[in-house]
Motif scaffolding. Structure first.
Motif, PDB file in Angstrom:
ATOM      1  N   ARG A 102      10.268   4.675   2.171  1.00  0.00           N
ATOM      2  CA  ARG A 102       9.864   4.170   0.855  1.00  0.00           C
ATOM      3  C   ARG A 102       8.632   4.945   0.402  1.00  0.00           C
ATOM      4  O   ARG A 102       8.033   5.688   1.169  1.00  0.00           O
ATOM      5  N   ILE A 103       8.256   4.721  -0.852  1.00  0.00           N
ATOM      6  CA  ILE A 103       7.033   5.309  -1.386  1.00  0.00           C
ATOM      7  C   ILE A 103       6.073   4.159  -1.668  1.00  0.00           C
ATOM      8  O   ILE A 103       6.331   3.295  -2.520  1.00  0.00           O
ATOM      9  N   GLU A 104       4.977   4.152  -0.925  1.00  0.00           N
ATOM     10  CA  GLU A 104       3.948   3.132  -1.081  1.00  0.00           C
ATOM     11  C   GLU A 104       3.078   3.454  -2.291  1.00  0.00           C
ATOM     12  O   GLU A 104       2.756   4.615  -2.549  1.00  0.00           O
ATOM     13  N   VAL A 105       2.685   2.417  -3.031  1.00  0.00           N
ATOM     14  CA  VAL A 105       1.797   2.556  -4.179  1.00  0.00           C
ATOM     15  C   VAL A 105       0.428   2.008  -3.782  1.00  0.00           C
ATOM     16  O   VAL A 105       0.329   0.888  -3.275  1.00  0.00           O
ATOM     17  N   LEU A 106      -0.614   2.825  -4.021  1.00  0.00           N
ATOM     18  CA  LEU A 106      -1.974   2.477  -3.625  1.00  0.00           C
ATOM     19  C   LEU A 106      -2.908   2.454  -4.823  1.00  0.00           C
ATOM     20  O   LEU A 106      -2.761   3.261  -5.752  1.00  0.00           O
ATOM     21  N   ASP A 107      -3.883   1.574  -4.787  1.00  0.00           N
ATOM     22  CA  ASP A 107      -4.987   1.607  -5.749  1.00  0.00           C
ATOM     23  C   ASP A 107      -5.717   2.936  -5.535  1.00  0.00           C
ATOM     24  O   ASP A 107      -6.125   3.254  -4.418  1.00  0.00           O
ATOM     25  N   ALA A 108      -5.859   3.730  -6.575  1.00  0.00           N
ATOM     26  CA  ALA A 108      -6.417   5.077  -6.436  1.00  0.00           C
ATOM     27  C   ALA A 108      -7.879   5.096  -5.992  1.00  0.00           C
ATOM     28  O   ALA A 108      -8.317   6.047  -5.362  1.00  0.00           O
ATOM     29  N   LYS A 109      -8.630   4.064  -6.320  1.00  0.00           N
ATOM     30  CA  LYS A 109     -10.063   4.049  -5.973  1.00  0.00           C
ATOM     31  C   LYS A 109     -10.323   3.640  -4.527  1.00  0.00           C
ATOM     32  O   LYS A 109     -11.259   4.127  -3.907  1.00  0.00           O
ATOM     33  N   SER A 110      -9.514   2.718  -3.995  1.00  0.00           N
ATOM     34  CA  SER A 110      -9.809   2.161  -2.669  1.00  0.00           C
ATOM     35  C   SER A 110      -8.711   2.380  -1.636  1.00  0.00           C
ATOM     36  O   SER A 110      -8.930   2.123  -0.457  1.00  0.00           O
ATOM     37  N   GLY A 111      -7.540   2.797  -2.068  1.00  0.00           N
ATOM     38  CA  GLY A 111      -6.424   2.942  -1.143  1.00  0.00           C
ATOM     39  C   GLY A 111      -5.780   1.622  -0.779  1.00  0.00           C
ATOM     40  O   GLY A 111      -4.962   1.545   0.135  1.00  0.00           O
ATOM     41  N   ASN A 121       0.977  11.490  -7.535  1.00  0.00           N
ATOM     42  CA  ASN A 121      -0.024  12.161  -6.717  1.00  0.00           C
ATOM     43  C   ASN A 121       0.002  11.560  -5.312  1.00  0.00           C
ATOM     44  O   ASN A 121      -0.484  10.443  -5.104  1.00  0.00           O
ATOM     45  N   PHE A 122       0.580  12.302  -4.358  1.00  0.00           N
ATOM     46  CA  PHE A 122       0.709  11.827  -2.987  1.00  0.00           C
ATOM     47  C   PHE A 122      -0.542  12.139  -2.180  1.00  0.00           C
ATOM     48  O   PHE A 122      -1.194  13.173  -2.396  1.00  0.00           O
ATOM     49  N   VAL A 123      -0.880  11.238  -1.252  1.00  0.00           N
ATOM     50  CA  VAL A 123      -2.012  11.439  -0.348  1.00  0.00           C
ATOM     51  C   VAL A 123      -1.542  11.256   1.089  1.00  0.00           C
ATOM     52  O   VAL A 123      -0.529  10.605   1.355  1.00  0.00           O
ATOM     53  N   GLU A 124      -2.297  11.838   1.997  1.00  0.00           N
ATOM     54  CA  GLU A 124      -2.033  11.680   3.433  1.00  0.00           C
ATOM     55  C   GLU A 124      -2.773  10.447   3.954  1.00  0.00           C
ATOM     56  O   GLU A 124      -3.651   9.903   3.296  1.00  0.00           O
ATOM     57  N   LYS A 125      -2.430  10.030   5.155  1.00  0.00           N
ATOM     58  CA  LYS A 125      -3.018   8.842   5.777  1.00  0.00           C
ATOM     59  C   LYS A 125      -4.540   8.937   5.870  1.00  0.00           C
ATOM     60  O   LYS A 125      -5.233   7.941   5.754  1.00  0.00           O
ATOM     61  N   ASP A 126      -5.067  10.154   6.065  1.00  0.00           N
ATOM     62  CA  ASP A 126      -6.513  10.339   6.262  1.00  0.00           C
ATOM     63  C   ASP A 126      -7.267  10.631   4.953  1.00  0.00           C
ATOM     64  O   ASP A 126      -8.432  11.024   4.979  1.00  0.00           O
ATOM     65  N   HIS A 127      -6.635  10.418   3.799  1.00  0.00           N
ATOM     66  CA  HIS A 127      -7.278  10.661   2.504  1.00  0.00           C
ATOM     67  C   HIS A 127      -8.553   9.823   2.384  1.00  0.00           C
ATOM     68  O   HIS A 127      -8.581   8.656   2.774  1.00  0.00           O
ATOM     69  N   ARG A 130       1.992   7.278  -1.167  1.00  0.00           N
ATOM     70  CA  ARG A 130       2.040   7.729   0.219  1.00  0.00           C
ATOM     71  C   ARG A 130       3.434   7.438   0.772  1.00  0.00           C
ATOM     72  O   ARG A 130       4.020   6.395   0.480  1.00  0.00           O
ATOM     73  N   GLU A 131       3.940   8.378   1.539  1.00  0.00           N
ATOM     74  CA  GLU A 131       5.220   8.160   2.227  1.00  0.00           C
ATOM     75  C   GLU A 131       5.068   6.986   3.188  1.00  0.00           C
ATOM     76  O   GLU A 131       4.061   6.881   3.882  1.00  0.00           O
ATOM     77  N   ASP A 132       6.060   6.109   3.221  1.00  0.00           N
ATOM     78  CA  ASP A 132       6.035   4.921   4.076  1.00  0.00           C
ATOM     79  C   ASP A 132       7.346   4.887   4.865  1.00  0.00           C
ATOM     80  O   ASP A 132       8.417   4.775   4.271  1.00  0.00           O
ATOM     81  N   HIS A 133       7.230   4.982   6.167  1.00  0.00           N
ATOM     82  CA  HIS A 133       8.410   4.955   7.044  1.00  0.00           C
ATOM     83  C   HIS A 133       8.426   3.695   7.912  1.00  0.00           C
ATOM     84  O   HIS A 133       9.095   3.671   8.944  1.00  0.00           O
ATOM     85  N   SER A 134       7.705   2.664   7.500  1.00  0.00           N
ATOM     86  CA  SER A 134       7.654   1.428   8.281  1.00  0.00           C
ATOM     87  C   SER A 134       8.971   0.655   8.161  1.00  0.00           C
ATOM     88  O   SER A 134       9.747   0.860   7.227  1.00  0.00           O
ATOM     89  N   HIS A 135       9.192  -0.228   9.099  1.00  0.00           N
ATOM     90  CA  HIS A 135      10.360  -1.120   9.111  1.00  0.00           C
ATOM     91  C   HIS A 135      11.691  -0.373   9.080  1.00  0.00           C
ATOM     92  O   HIS A 135      12.684  -0.874   8.543  1.00  0.00           O
ATOM     93  N   GLY A 136      11.711   0.861   9.595  1.00  0.00           N
ATOM     94  CA  GLY A 136      12.942   1.631   9.675  1.00  0.00           C
ATOM     95  C   GLY A 136      13.470   2.111   8.334  1.00  0.00           C
ATOM     96  O   GLY A 136      14.639   2.449   8.210  1.00  0.00           O
TER      97      GLY A 136
END
Length: 153
Positions: free
Chosen positions: A104-113, A7-13, A95-101
């Motif tokens: 990757r796919i970032e994994v987030l705690d679903a309750k707090s991000g 389940n992907f989310v955007e930065k402003d989720h 969430r899509e992660d394009h940091s550090h060139g």
């Protein structure tokens, strides 16, 4: 091969648990705050749970929600605790992660991000995934013991 629904989310989720940065820092302490709230990372092979093999459940350091079961943990050699899947499909978000060139796919705690780590497609069966998670983002509770009633950090 077992399929994991991502389940992907955007930065402003908008996440269920939202507190200001000062409160997060108070709850988590400096190291966990850096990892969980600033998307930091531990140096490889330094985390508390990298070589950890006890049976139990790994909870979010930010929310005390269950995230990973020890039965899904494996030794990947990458230097961070690795899991084949989350404890439930709703435990984490992505969430899509394009940091550090990199892409990757970032994994987030679903309750707090809160940032947990990243997931890669080079893991073993049954999912073929490797959830590469920072130890500082986790609190381990041994099988048969109760999770903390409050966040001790």
């Amino acid at each position: 091969m077992e399929k994991v629904k991502m389940n992907f989310v955007e930065k402003d989720h908008k996440f269920e648990i939202t507190v200001d940065n000062k409160e997060w820092e108070k709850r988590l302490g400096p190291t966990r705050y850096f990892i969980c709230r600033e998307a930091g990372t531990e140096r490889p092979f330094t985390g508390e749970y990298n070589d950890h093999t006890e049976k139990g459940v790994y909870y979010s350091a930010a929310t005390l929600e269950p995230l990973f079961d020890s039965k899904d943990k494996f030794e990947s050699g990458c230097g961070w605790p690795s899991f084949t899947k989350p404890i439930t499909e709703n435990a984490v978000l992505y969430r899509e992660d394009h940091s550090h060139g990199m892409h990757r796919i970032e994994v987030l705690d679903a309750k707090s991000g809160s940032h947990l780590g990243h997931v890669f497609n080079d893991g073993p069966e049954p999912t073929g995934l490797r959830y590469c998670i920072n130890s500082a983002a986790l609190i381990f509770v041994k099988e048969g013991e109760s999770k903390p009633e409050f966040n001790p950090y």
